[in-house]
Design a protein around this motif. Sequence first.
Motif: not given
Length: 218
Positions: A69-74
């Motif tokens: 899936g699509i993840h928002r990585i900080v």
Amino acid sequence: PVFFTNSNQCDSNFMIYLKDPAIIDLENAETTYCFKDTLFLPNINPIGGEFHYMDTHFGFINPTRLGSGIHRIVYSYEDGVCMSVDSWSLLIHDPIETSISPFADSICMGDVSTLFANASGGIGNYIFTWSHNQIGAKTSFAPAKTTSLQLLVSDGCSNSYTAEVEIFVYPSVWFTAVVSDSVCYGMDGFIELKLRNGDPAEMVWSYPGRTLNGRYFA
């Protein structure tokens, strides 16, 4: 410098040094990974920081831990004084999945079993490798006994997928025959077939005759 006057009307001053935080460069950071159980260090500057996702932090990216899936990585980086934070989107491809048709097969001794494999997920360009050293989504096999075949599916990037199918081989027909002595023309001779262990069978004879008590007369 900072100047101040205390309650006794004495003047003083001190220095405050301001340090710019590190600038995080995400321009060359990878935005796509295959579903693979390994550790990746994205192309980020400066290195040495931490990645954060869903209340967890880690020093490397493991695609299987994140899931597809699509993840928002900080990404956070601390130089001992200042903390810098930035983020980017990362796509993890789906894992490879495979099905074999038929999922189980049964054949007679000497026959050939033909199997078809279908794969999804990953990045495509699948390589199908069967345990009897055939390559391709379709395979044919004539085992001498009941056998399990393994199939390894890979795409050169994702975790490989292994599937298994059993091919059941019926035992060959085994029987004993009792045959009458030679007879003169116009008289009936007979043959009686007995299968092993009393196995049931349906006899179909190519020559016209009659069956009596298990014996075929013609």
